[in-house]
Design a protein around this motif. Structure first.
Motif, short mmCIF file in Angstrom:
data_model
loop_
_atom_site.label_atom_id
_atom_site.label_comp_id
_atom_site.label_asym_id
_atom_site.label_seq_id
_atom_site.Cartn_x
_atom_site.Cartn_y
_atom_site.Cartn_z
N THR A 1 -15.45 -6.08 -21.09
CA THR A 1 -15.85 -7.32 -21.75
C THR A 1 -17.30 -7.59 -21.43
O THR A 1 -17.79 -7.23 -20.34
N ALA A 2 -18.01 -8.20 -22.37
CA ALA A 2 -19.39 -8.64 -22.15
C ALA A 2 -19.37 -10.16 -22.01
O ALA A 2 -18.76 -10.85 -22.83
N LEU A 3 -20.03 -10.67 -20.96
CA LEU A 3 -19.98 -12.08 -20.62
C LEU A 3 -21.38 -12.62 -20.37
O LEU A 3 -22.27 -11.89 -19.95
N ILE A 4 -21.55 -13.92 -20.59
CA ILE A 4 -22.79 -14.62 -20.26
C ILE A 4 -22.43 -15.90 -19.51
O ILE A 4 -21.47 -16.60 -19.90
N CYS A 5 -23.17 -16.20 -18.46
CA CYS A 5 -22.98 -17.46 -17.76
C CYS A 5 -24.32 -17.99 -17.26
O CYS A 5 -25.31 -17.25 -17.19
N GLY A 6 -24.34 -19.27 -16.92
CA GLY A 6 -25.52 -19.88 -16.33
C GLY A 6 -25.62 -19.54 -14.85
O GLY A 6 -24.61 -19.36 -14.17
N ARG A 7 -26.84 -19.48 -14.36
CA ARG A 7 -27.07 -19.10 -12.96
C ARG A 7 -26.37 -20.06 -12.00
O ARG A 7 -25.86 -19.67 -10.96
N ARG A 8 -26.33 -21.32 -12.36
CA ARG A 8 -25.73 -22.32 -11.47
C ARG A 8 -24.21 -22.19 -11.39
O ARG A 8 -23.58 -22.80 -10.52
N ASP A 9 -23.61 -21.40 -12.30
CA ASP A 9 -22.15 -21.28 -12.34
C ASP A 9 -21.61 -20.24 -11.35
O ASP A 9 -20.40 -20.17 -11.14
N LEU A 10 -22.48 -19.43 -10.76
CA LEU A 10 -22.03 -18.38 -9.84
C LEU A 10 -21.82 -18.94 -8.44
O LEU A 10 -22.52 -19.87 -8.02
N PRO A 11 -20.86 -18.39 -7.70
CA PRO A 11 -20.67 -18.83 -6.32
C PRO A 11 -21.83 -18.37 -5.44
O PRO A 11 -22.36 -17.27 -5.62
N ARG A 12 -22.22 -19.22 -4.49
CA ARG A 12 -23.34 -18.91 -3.60
C ARG A 12 -22.84 -18.70 -2.18
O ARG A 12 -21.89 -19.37 -1.73
N VAL A 13 -23.49 -17.81 -1.48
CA VAL A 13 -23.14 -17.52 -0.09
C VAL A 13 -23.25 -18.81 0.74
O VAL A 13 -24.23 -19.55 0.63
N GLY A 14 -22.20 -19.07 1.51
CA GLY A 14 -22.19 -20.24 2.37
C GLY A 14 -21.68 -21.50 1.71
O GLY A 14 -21.56 -22.54 2.36
N ASP A 15 -21.38 -21.45 0.41
CA ASP A 15 -20.88 -22.63 -0.31
C ASP A 15 -19.39 -22.46 -0.53
O ASP A 15 -18.96 -21.67 -1.35
N ALA A 16 -18.60 -23.22 0.21
CA ALA A 16 -17.15 -23.10 0.12
C ALA A 16 -16.56 -23.89 -1.04
O ALA A 16 -15.40 -23.70 -1.40
N ALA A 17 -17.34 -24.80 -1.62
CA ALA A 17 -16.83 -25.63 -2.70
C ALA A 17 -16.65 -24.79 -3.97
O ALA A 17 -17.19 -23.69 -4.10
N THR A 18 -15.87 -25.34 -4.89
CA THR A 18 -15.67 -24.69 -6.19
C THR A 18 -16.21 -25.62 -7.26
O THR A 18 -15.49 -26.51 -7.74
N PRO A 19 -17.48 -25.46 -7.65
CA PRO A 19 -18.05 -26.34 -8.66
C PRO A 19 -17.39 -26.15 -10.01
O PRO A 19 -16.78 -25.10 -10.29
N GLU A 20 -17.50 -27.15 -10.87
CA GLU A 20 -16.86 -27.10 -12.18
C GLU A 20 -17.34 -25.89 -12.99
O GLU A 20 -16.57 -25.25 -13.69
N GLY A 21 -18.64 -25.57 -12.86
CA GLY A 21 -19.18 -24.44 -13.60
C GLY A 21 -18.53 -23.12 -13.20
O GLY A 21 -18.33 -22.24 -14.05
N TYR A 22 -18.20 -22.97 -11.91
CA TYR A 22 -17.56 -21.73 -11.46
C TYR A 22 -16.13 -21.65 -11.98
O TYR A 22 -15.68 -20.58 -12.40
N THR A 23 -15.44 -22.77 -12.00
CA THR A 23 -14.10 -22.79 -12.59
C THR A 23 -14.15 -22.41 -14.06
O THR A 23 -13.31 -21.66 -14.56
N THR A 24 -15.17 -22.92 -14.76
CA THR A 24 -15.34 -22.57 -16.17
C THR A 24 -15.58 -21.08 -16.35
O THR A 24 -15.04 -20.44 -17.25
N LEU A 25 -16.41 -20.50 -15.46
CA LEU A 25 -16.67 -19.07 -15.52
C LEU A 25 -15.39 -18.27 -15.27
O LEU A 25 -15.11 -17.30 -15.99
N LEU A 26 -14.61 -18.66 -14.29
CA LEU A 26 -13.36 -17.95 -14.02
C LEU A 26 -12.41 -18.06 -15.21
O LEU A 26 -11.69 -17.11 -15.54
N GLY A 27 -12.41 -19.23 -15.87
CA GLY A 27 -11.60 -19.38 -17.08
C GLY A 27 -12.05 -18.46 -18.19
O GLY A 27 -11.23 -17.88 -18.92
N LEU A 28 -13.36 -18.27 -18.33
CA LEU A 28 -13.90 -17.34 -19.33
C LEU A 28 -13.49 -15.91 -19.01
O LEU A 28 -13.06 -15.16 -19.90
N ILE A 29 -13.60 -15.52 -17.75
CA ILE A 29 -13.19 -14.18 -17.34
C ILE A 29 -11.71 -13.97 -17.61
O ILE A 29 -11.29 -12.93 -18.14
#
Length: 473
Positions: free
Chosen positions: A256-284
């Motif tokens: 599959t080919a996917l596009i996401c915003g930079r802010r939607d990716l998980p960052r090292v040291g950030d344990a939270a799950t931002p809404e954008g990351y949940t959206t990305l996982l839903g897309l995947i």
């Protein structure tokens, strides 16, 4: 001519040297052409239901046999005839402008390359079912680049550049190609190797978390369809392009080919799950579920794609809509979201549909058929005249699942798996869905499907949710 060109029935050599001009150079060799050989470039890409006229990006087309020029006659907007001799290798060369950063076409610059075969590879009429090979060159100027694709490798360098093969033209153009200095890693899901490629990833990317979460999605989906059995592919490739602000995906048979915003990716040291990351996982999750639901189990009208024109079906509410129902549901089953988050996602979809007056004008089956002229060509009147086959289709899936569970004999999960078995993981019609529903539940569901998919009355969401202990406000 490369060595591979002399052995394959249809061989493409892609030269991505002209990065600053955004131009791919393509050399197509047809080993045994027909007299007056016809060729064409697709006008659309499966999974994105709009005629996009890819031939507008093709230029400098030339042909030769034995070093002598062969006259070319353009027959229409995307079709040519080479006035060649039968049986003697025909070599065509041309360029394709690549300025589209979406998942649907092609892109090339000094930092990244990406293409779908529907944008670069002329179709050789009469030889669509012959073996095809694709050779991608890696010039010295692109040292440090890698290549990833779902195509089967034949003679490939550690970087991924080299020779690949496909069983036919359909398989060739169903495997997009990603190139550049991307981040890449692998994981195994239910015994199948998966590659995750991220182009444009920042150093802060938490790759381990992303791999772990995508692995859970894949395992959940494979178990959904096959239990402990193996899926119908031996490897899978995620091609994720990270941009400043973007969202989208396009499904393929083993990638599959996917596009996401930079802010939607998980960052090292950030344990939270931002809404954008949940959206990305839903897309995947959505695009991966399509590996079964639309790429294999697919509308009967798509049994063989016609690349020359629109391919109509009234069933996108099932293939896109039911996939949209399961994308977030599989996140919940995989433990990637909790109950509250899942219900918020569900509420968002319900509100989105209820805020669309067009749901009372157009049925979701009509929306499926009209995708070619309405869904991808939205204007000021779109909310008033149309309904999304993604959103309402997902809610039709929810209603059907809740209604089946209320009666207690079966579930939509069972229906999806039974459809897979009934069709052999191949083309299906609405009649197949109705037959499976009757077989598993013991009654006829044509009334509900008629009202929910072919009518414009409100869906009984509040009633069906209340039967399962959930109040809809």
């Amino acid at each position: 001519m490369s060595l591979a060109a002399s052995t394959a029935a249809v061989h493409y050599r892609i030269d991505p040297t002209q990065t600053h001009a955004h131009l791919y150079r393509v050399t197509l060799t047809v080993a045994v052409p027909a007299a007056q050989q016809e060729l064409s470039l697709p006008v659309w890409i499966p999974g994105s239901y709009l005629v996009r006229e890819f031939s507008k990006n093709l230029q400098s087309l030339q042909a030769q046999q034995g070093g002598a020029p062969v006259p070319l006659q353009q027959l229409d907007k995307h079709r040519w005839r080479a006035q060649c001799t039968a049986g003697t290798p025909l070599v065509l060369s041309y360029e394709v402008a690549a300025y589209d950063t979406s998942v649907r076409t092609a892109w090339l610059d000094a930092t990244r390359g990406f293409f779908n075969g529907t944008s670069l590879c002329l179709r050789v009429h009469g030889q669509e079912d012959a073996p095809h090979t694709l050779e991608v060159a890696c010039p010295p100027a692109l040292a440090g680049w890698s290549l990833a694709t779902g195509l089967e490798p034949v003679a490939v360098a550690p970087s991924g550049f080299g020779l690949y093969r496909a069983r036919n033209y359909d398989e060739l153009v169903d495997c997009p190609v990603e190139m550049g200095p991307f981040w890449s890693a692998q994981f195994t899901a239910c015994g199948v190797t998966h590659q995750l490629v991220v182009a444009g990833a920042a150093p802060s990317l938490d790759g381990e978390r992303l791999l772990r979460d995508v692995q859970r999605i894949c395992e959940e989906a494979i178990r959904f369809w096959h239990g402990a059995q193996q899926p119908p592919f031996t490897r899978y490739v995620f091609l994720l392009n990270v941009v400043h602000d973007g969202y989208g995906g396009l499904e393929h048979g083993n990638s599959t080919a996917l596009i996401c915003g930079r802010r939607d990716l998980p960052r090292v040291g950030d344990a939270a799950t931002p809404e954008g990351y949940t959206t990305l996982l839903g897309l995947i999750s959505h695009e991966y579920f399509h590996t079964w639901n639309v790429k294999r189990l697919r509308p009967a009208e798509f049994a063989r794609y016609d690349y020359t024109r629109e391919n109509y079906t009234e069933l996108l509410w099932f293939f896109e809509g039911f996939t949209s129902y399961y994308d977030d549901l599989l996140l919940r089953r995989a433990g990637l979201v909790d109950h509250a988050t899942y219900l918020r996602l569900l509420t968002k979809n319900i509100n989105q549909m209820l805020q669309t007056p067009g749901r009372q004008v157009q049925s979701v089956a009509q929306a499926s058929f009209d995708a070619w002229v309405k869904y991808y060509r939205q204007d000021e009147n779109t909310p008033n005249s149309t309904v999304s086959y993604y959103t309402k289709g997902a809610l039709v899936g929810l209603c059907l699942d809740l209604a089946l569970r209320r009666e207690g004999r079966t579930t939509l999960d069972d229906v999806m798996r039974a459809l897979w078995q009934r069709t052999g993981g191949g083309p299906m019609a609405e009649a197949d869905l109705l037959a499976v529903l009757q077989e598993l539940s013991g009654r006829d569901w044509s009334g509900e499907i008629g009202q929910w998919a072919h009518g414009t009355a409100e869906l009984p969401l509040a009633e069906l949710l209340a039967a399962h202990g959930i109040r809809l406000q």
